[in-house]
Design an enzyme around this catalytic site. Sequence first.
Site, PDB file in Angstrom:
ATOM      1  N   HIS A   2      -4.989   1.104  12.294  1.00  0.00           N
ATOM      2  CA  HIS A   2      -5.189   2.628  11.751  1.00  0.00           C
ATOM      3  C   HIS A   2      -6.313   3.421  12.822  1.00  0.00           C
ATOM      4  CE1 HIS A   2      -2.445   1.834   8.980  1.00  0.00           C
ATOM      5  NE2 HIS A   2      -2.705   2.704   7.851  1.00  0.00           N
ATOM      6  N   GLY A   9       3.739  -2.586  11.190  1.00  0.00           N
ATOM      7  CA  GLY A   9       2.724  -2.785  10.255  1.00  0.00           C
ATOM      8  C   GLY A   9       3.588  -3.226   8.923  1.00  0.00           C
ATOM      9  N   PHE A  54       0.842  -1.054   0.054  1.00  0.00           N
ATOM     10  CA  PHE A  54      -0.011  -0.139   0.045  1.00  0.00           C
ATOM     11  C   PHE A  54       1.137   1.349  -0.023  1.00  0.00           C
ATOM     12  CE2 PHE A  54      -2.407  -3.207   2.198  1.00  0.00           C
ATOM     13  CZ  PHE A  54      -3.592  -3.165   1.341  1.00  0.00           C
ATOM     14  N   HIS A 102       1.664   6.609   8.385  1.00  0.00           N
ATOM     15  CA  HIS A 102       1.077   6.382   6.984  1.00  0.00           C
ATOM     16  C   HIS A 102      -0.290   6.597   7.075  1.00  0.00           C
ATOM     17  CE1 HIS A 102       0.699   4.032   2.985  1.00  0.00           C
ATOM     18  NE2 HIS A 102       0.808   5.231   2.816  1.00  0.00           N
ATOM     19  N   ASP A 103      -0.826   7.166   6.033  1.00  0.00           N
ATOM     20  CA  ASP A 103      -2.302   7.130   5.734  1.00  0.00           C
ATOM     21  C   ASP A 103      -3.123   8.453   6.581  1.00  0.00           C
ATOM     22  OD1 ASP A 103      -2.772   5.241   3.805  1.00  0.00           O
ATOM     23  OD2 ASP A 103      -2.679   3.652   5.460  1.00  0.00           O
ATOM     24  N   ASP A 128       2.701   2.221  10.492  1.00  0.00           N
ATOM     25  CA  ASP A 128       1.665   1.609   9.557  1.00  0.00           C
ATOM     26  C   ASP A 128       0.741   0.503   9.880  1.00  0.00           C
ATOM     27  OD1 ASP A 128       0.399   1.852   7.021  1.00  0.00           O
ATOM     28  OD2 ASP A 128       1.873   1.123   5.794  1.00  0.00           O
ATOM     29  N   SER A 140       2.524  -4.555  18.095  1.00  0.00           N
ATOM     30  CA  SER A 140       3.445  -3.601  18.427  1.00  0.00           C
ATOM     31  C   SER A 140       3.406  -3.493  19.972  1.00  0.00           C
ATOM     32  CB  SER A 140       3.122  -2.220  17.809  1.00  0.00           C
ATOM     33  OG  SER A 140       1.686  -1.945  17.976  1.00  0.00           O
TER      34      SER A 140
HETATM   35  C1  LIG Z   1      -1.790  -0.980   6.165  1.00  0.00           C
HETATM   36  S1  LIG Z   1      -1.003  -2.632   6.394  1.00  0.00           S
HETATM   37  C2  LIG Z   1       0.873  -2.380   6.266  1.00  0.00           C
HETATM   38  C3  LIG Z   1       1.461  -1.986   4.648  1.00  0.00           C
HETATM   39  C4  LIG Z   1       2.604  -2.314   4.641  1.00  0.00           C
HETATM   40  N1  LIG Z   1       3.685  -0.954   5.606  1.00  0.00           N
HETATM   41  C5  LIG Z   1       3.097  -1.960   3.259  1.00  0.00           C
HETATM   42  O1  LIG Z   1       4.104  -1.344   2.779  1.00  0.00           O
HETATM   43  O2  LIG Z   1       2.414  -2.482   2.279  1.00  0.00           O
HETATM   44  C6  LIG Z   1      -1.288  -2.625   7.967  1.00  0.00           C
HETATM   45  C7  LIG Z   1      -0.703  -3.908   8.571  1.00  0.00           C
HETATM   46  O3  LIG Z   1      -0.450  -3.632  10.075  1.00  0.00           O
HETATM   47  C8  LIG Z   1      -0.512  -4.685  10.858  1.00  0.00           C
HETATM   48  N2  LIG Z   1      -1.000  -4.102  12.418  1.00  0.00           N
HETATM   49  C9  LIG Z   1      -2.401  -3.873  12.752  1.00  0.00           C
HETATM   50  N3  LIG Z   1      -2.407  -3.934  13.992  1.00  0.00           N
HETATM   51  C10 LIG Z   1      -0.931  -4.022  14.156  1.00  0.00           C
HETATM   52  C11 LIG Z   1      -0.264  -3.761  15.767  1.00  0.00           C
HETATM   53  N4  LIG Z   1      -0.914  -3.504  16.839  1.00  0.00           N
HETATM   54  N5  LIG Z   1       0.930  -4.070  15.778  1.00  0.00           N
HETATM   55  C12 LIG Z   1       1.644  -4.267  14.589  1.00  0.00           C
HETATM   56  N6  LIG Z   1       1.079  -4.354  13.443  1.00  0.00           N
HETATM   57  C13 LIG Z   1      -0.310  -4.363  13.366  1.00  0.00           C
HETATM   58  C14 LIG Z   1      -1.793  -5.574  10.114  1.00  0.00           C
HETATM   59  O4  LIG Z   1      -1.469  -6.879  10.402  1.00  0.00           O
HETATM   60  C15 LIG Z   1      -1.421  -5.164   8.789  1.00  0.00           C
HETATM   61  O5  LIG Z   1      -0.429  -6.146   8.130  1.00  0.00           O
END
Ligand SMILES: C[S@@+](CC[C@H](N)C(=O)[O-])C[C@H]1O[C@@H](n2cnc3c(N)ncnc32)[C@H](O)[C@@H]1O
Length: 248
Positions: free
Chosen positions: A121, A33, A7, A146-147, A118, A101
């Site tokens: 969200h 993320g 993304f 991000h976002d 990232d 995290s």
């Molecule tokens: C938007 S994606 C990340 C996109 C990635 N950075 C890229 O370049 O494609 C969000 C990711 O954050 C992870 N995520 C959600 N909550 C999280 C948390 N509390 N700690 C770590 N990762 C988390 C999700 O599993 C997901 O894979």
Amino acid sequence: MSAAPGFLTEREARFLALAAACTPAPGVILEIGSFKGKSTVGLASVAARYRLGRVVAVDPHTAPSSTDPGLGGQASSFEDFRHTLARAGLTDHVEVHRKFSRELATGWNRPIRLLWIDGDHTYPGAKQDLDLFAPHLAAGGVVALHDVLHSFAGPIRVFVEDVLGSDRYGPAGCCGSIGWAQYRPVDGGSVRFRAARRALARRAARLVRPSQRGRDLQGLAKLRYKLQRALVPHGDVDPSAWVAAVQP
Ligand SMILES: C[S@@+](CC[C@H](N)C(=O)[O-])C[C@H]1O[C@@H](n2cnc3c(N)ncnc32)[C@H](O)[C@@H]1O
């Protein structure tokens, strides 16, 4: 990076690589993320090239994530993530943590030069990530969320309230949907930094309320959101100008 699923736009990918390479601070690069590894590949290839140590990447890889329900996809992104790193020849340059995290934060004691957020969200999720790890930013380090310019509740609110609103940060800006700022605990409150942060915050703050509606934003409200977003400067970053801006 362009070969990896994920993304990030080209503009954002270039900015992230620049920040990884040129942030003038000691410490690790931490990615919260990873999903299928797009940003991880960018960060790790820069880290490998400039001998910046292994990128720390944390993600439970439980997509579709309960904390980020818009993601969709298969049960887990982990195999794709590993495959992306292997194909890029970067497996040895990433310290992988398959967890949330907040779990990684327990006992964390390393200085951070680039904090790339990232992950979750939602507002509580993004706020928690900043609260847990910003205290470990090295002076001169950079936080990037991000976002911030997509209609997710967390990143924009945290960026406006906790980053742009804080005198502990100096230079700041947006590139694509990445909101970034340099941690400058000593001189972040100086007139030039504060004025620039406030000017950006005034424009970005108009996005906070509509972003709380997330994907429910429709029709006129969506149009208004897009118009407000266009008023937030978020174009390409000139590398030389950026490096000059973040010099201590
Ligand atoms: C938007 S994606 C990340 C996109 C990635 N950075 C890229 O370049 O494609 C969000 C990711 O954050 C992870 N995520 C959600 N909550 C999280 C948390 N509390 N700690 C770590 N990762 C988390 C999700 O599993 C997901 O894979």
